[in-house]
Design an enzyme around this catalytic site. Sequence first.
Site, PDB file in Angstrom:
ATOM      1  N   HIS A 124       0.840  -1.196   0.000  1.00  0.00           N
ATOM      2  CA  HIS A 124       0.000   0.000   0.000  1.00  0.00           C
ATOM      3  C   HIS A 124       0.876   1.248   0.000  1.00  0.00           C
ATOM      4  CE1 HIS A 124       1.187  -0.441   4.199  1.00  0.00           C
ATOM      5  NE2 HIS A 124       0.936   0.850   4.365  1.00  0.00           N
ATOM      6  N   ASP A 160       0.840   5.160   1.990  1.00  0.00           N
ATOM      7  CA  ASP A 160       0.172   5.842   3.100  1.00  0.00           C
ATOM      8  C   ASP A 160      -0.511   7.097   2.542  1.00  0.00           C
ATOM      9  OD1 ASP A 160       1.249   3.890   4.698  1.00  0.00           O
ATOM     10  OD2 ASP A 160       2.798   5.166   5.589  1.00  0.00           O
ATOM     11  N   HIS A 184       4.807   0.130  -0.020  1.00  0.00           N
ATOM     12  CA  HIS A 184       5.557  -0.691   0.929  1.00  0.00           C
ATOM     13  C   HIS A 184       4.654  -1.787   1.495  1.00  0.00           C
ATOM     14  CE1 HIS A 184       3.757   2.721   3.086  1.00  0.00           C
ATOM     15  NE2 HIS A 184       3.720   1.962   4.175  1.00  0.00           N
ATOM     16  N   ARG A 239       7.793  -8.924  15.002  1.00  0.00           N
ATOM     17  CA  ARG A 239       8.189  -7.555  14.632  1.00  0.00           C
ATOM     18  C   ARG A 239       7.267  -6.592  15.382  1.00  0.00           C
ATOM     19  NH1 ARG A 239      10.455  -4.223  10.522  1.00  0.00           N
ATOM     20  NH2 ARG A 239       9.144  -2.422  10.102  1.00  0.00           N
TER      21      ARG A 239
HETATM   22  C1  LIG Z   1      -7.699  -0.842   3.873  1.00  0.00           C
HETATM   23  C2  LIG Z   1      -7.486   0.267   4.539  1.00  0.00           C
HETATM   24  C3  LIG Z   1      -6.707   0.355   5.815  1.00  0.00           C
HETATM   25  C4  LIG Z   1      -6.352   1.818   5.869  1.00  0.00           C
HETATM   26  C5  LIG Z   1      -7.646   2.421   5.400  1.00  0.00           C
HETATM   27  C6  LIG Z   1      -7.903   1.641   4.108  1.00  0.00           C
HETATM   28  O1  LIG Z   1      -9.242   1.679   3.664  1.00  0.00           O
HETATM   29  C7  LIG Z   1      -6.945   2.179   3.035  1.00  0.00           C
HETATM   30  C8  LIG Z   1      -5.708   2.880   3.669  1.00  0.00           C
HETATM   31  C9  LIG Z   1      -5.168   2.110   4.886  1.00  0.00           C
HETATM   32  C10 LIG Z   1      -4.146   2.926   5.686  1.00  0.00           C
HETATM   33  C11 LIG Z   1      -2.679   2.661   5.290  1.00  0.00           C
HETATM   34  C12 LIG Z   1      -1.766   3.547   6.143  1.00  0.00           C
HETATM   35  C13 LIG Z   1      -2.151   3.531   7.629  1.00  0.00           C
HETATM   36  O2  LIG Z   1      -1.745   2.323   8.224  1.00  0.00           O
HETATM   37  C14 LIG Z   1      -3.677   3.696   7.817  1.00  0.00           C
HETATM   38  C15 LIG Z   1      -4.045   3.874   9.299  1.00  0.00           C
HETATM   39  C16 LIG Z   1      -4.174   4.807   6.953  1.00  0.00           C
HETATM   40  O3  LIG Z   1      -4.340   5.972   7.251  1.00  0.00           O
HETATM   41  O4  LIG Z   1      -4.460   4.339   5.699  1.00  0.00           O
HETATM   42  C17 LIG Z   1      -4.356   2.515   7.129  1.00  0.00           C
HETATM   43  C18 LIG Z   1      -5.893   2.406   7.230  1.00  0.00           C
HETATM   44  C19 LIG Z   1      -6.331   1.510   8.410  1.00  0.00           C
HETATM   45  O5  LIG Z   1      -5.613   0.587   8.809  1.00  0.00           O
HETATM   46  O6  LIG Z   1      -7.451   1.752   8.884  1.00  0.00           O
HETATM   47  O1  AKG Z   2       4.700  -2.103  10.546  1.00  0.00           O
HETATM   48  C1  AKG Z   2       5.436  -1.576   9.732  1.00  0.00           C
HETATM   49  O2  AKG Z   2       6.645  -1.662   9.772  1.00  0.00           O
HETATM   50  C2  AKG Z   2       4.818  -0.716   8.620  1.00  0.00           C
HETATM   51  C3  AKG Z   2       3.316  -0.771   8.658  1.00  0.00           C
HETATM   52  C4  AKG Z   2       2.669   0.187   7.722  1.00  0.00           C
HETATM   53  O3  AKG Z   2       3.132   0.401   6.642  1.00  0.00           O
HETATM   54  C5  AKG Z   2       1.434   0.860   8.144  1.00  0.00           C
HETATM   55  O4  AKG Z   2       0.965   0.598   9.283  1.00  0.00           O
HETATM   56  O5  AKG Z   2       0.903   1.662   7.355  1.00  0.00           O
HETATM   57 FE   FE2 Z   3       2.164   2.062   5.619  1.00  0.00          FE
END
Ligand SMILES: C=C1C[C@]23C[C@@]1(O)CC[C@H]2[C@@]12CC[C@H](O)[C@@](C)(C(=O)O1)[C@H]2[C@@H]3C(=O)O
Ligand code: AKG
Ligand code: FE2
Length: 341
Positions: free
Chosen positions: A206, A208, A263, A273
């Site tokens: 994904h 961020d 990543h 981890r």
């Molecule tokens: C599948 C998902 C988890 C996420 C929200 C989403 O719909 C798409 C973006 C995902 C992500 C990736 C980065 C971060 O870990 C996170 C908190 C964010 O802001 O976007 C996660 C979201 C999540 O885990 O709720």
């Molecule tokens: O746990 C990690 O090292 C990265 C996780 C990550 O990419 C995320 O939480 O968005």
């Molecule tokens: Fe991430």
Amino acid sequence: MVVLSQPTLEDFSLIKTCKPSGSLFTGIPVIDLSAPDAKTLIVEACQEFGFFKVVNHGVCPELMARLEAEAVKFFSLPQPEKDRAGPPSPFGYGNKKIGPNGDVGWIEYLLFSTNPDFISQKFLSMFQEEPEVFRSAVNEYIWKVRGVVCRVLELIADGLRIEPRDVLSKLLRDEKSDSFFRLNYYPPCPKVQAQSGRNLVGFGEHTDPQIMSAVRSNNTTGLQISLRDGTWVSVPPDQSSFFINVGDSLQVMTNGRFRSVRHRVLADSLKPRVSMIYFGGPPPSEKITPLPPLMEEGEESLYKEFTWSEYKKSAYKSRLGDNRLGQFEKIIKKKKKATGP
Ligand SMILES: C=C1C[C@]23C[C@@]1(O)CC[C@H]2[C@@]12CC[C@H](O)[C@@](C)(C(=O)O1)[C@H]2[C@@H]3C(=O)O
Ligand SMILES: O=C(O)CCC(=O)C(=O)O
Ligand SMILES: [Fe+2]
């Protein structure tokens, strides 16, 4: 009451690592925050990788170790006690399910808003006994890591020669900043991996969505980034450093000059981890558009205009691996070159 069942092993993705698991990528840019050329090196790293490692950042290792120890204590609790801190949406404890749209990973986590009042409330409701040590470690850590990310964003403004130098960092310092904090715990999974010769996916690929994220982990491998040509490489772990990710919003604010890095995390077969990630986001009403001083004459934005709250809403409708910026990209018609007689 509807009880949603936990995913079974068949639901998880396995990835065959093309190289032996010991082989780690040595090309990750390392930025010494106090070096005179830091601003130039950061800009280069954001353009080429969207990812780099920061050393000499001034956050004391004891604070990182204290928070890691508190996290391990939490993730070692009996399952019903951890479940009391759930669900993860919008904030709380999550187990194997990531986000609202069916993604799963070999992971347990705690997700918070970085607002200190929110953390106080959440901790009181999550831990009836002794919430104070954990809560203060989280708050102190967030304060420090946000400081590091803001320094990096100010160096970026210097490196890009844009003023004022807090044009990006002020968004994270704003009291309405929509920033998150996440503690991830990836349990080891020796049986599955030994049987299949593949690695279980802890956190699927994904980008961020925010401006910038800072990852600190224990000394366990697992984090991988995708290079420009699509090759996945393993990041050598380093518990004393921060790994910085450019997020989708910064890609847009630099009109595509910086890369939002793809990543993922593969579970380690033997060691857990433990990672802690700060996701620096802007206030909900902030327009995410290219920074005007960066735009060259006649340069058009590659993206349609949107606010952070619009982007976040759309991100939460997507699957983890989706290209979330795709639907905001403009179709830009190239001007026809004048052809000679
Ligand atoms: C599948 C998902 C988890 C996420 C929200 C989403 O719909 C798409 C973006 C995902 C992500 C990736 C980065 C971060 O870990 C996170 C908190 C964010 O802001 O976007 C996660 C979201 C999540 O885990 O709720
Ligand atoms: O746990 C990690 O090292 C990265 C996780 C990550 O990419 C995320 O939480 O968005
Ligand atoms: Fe991430």
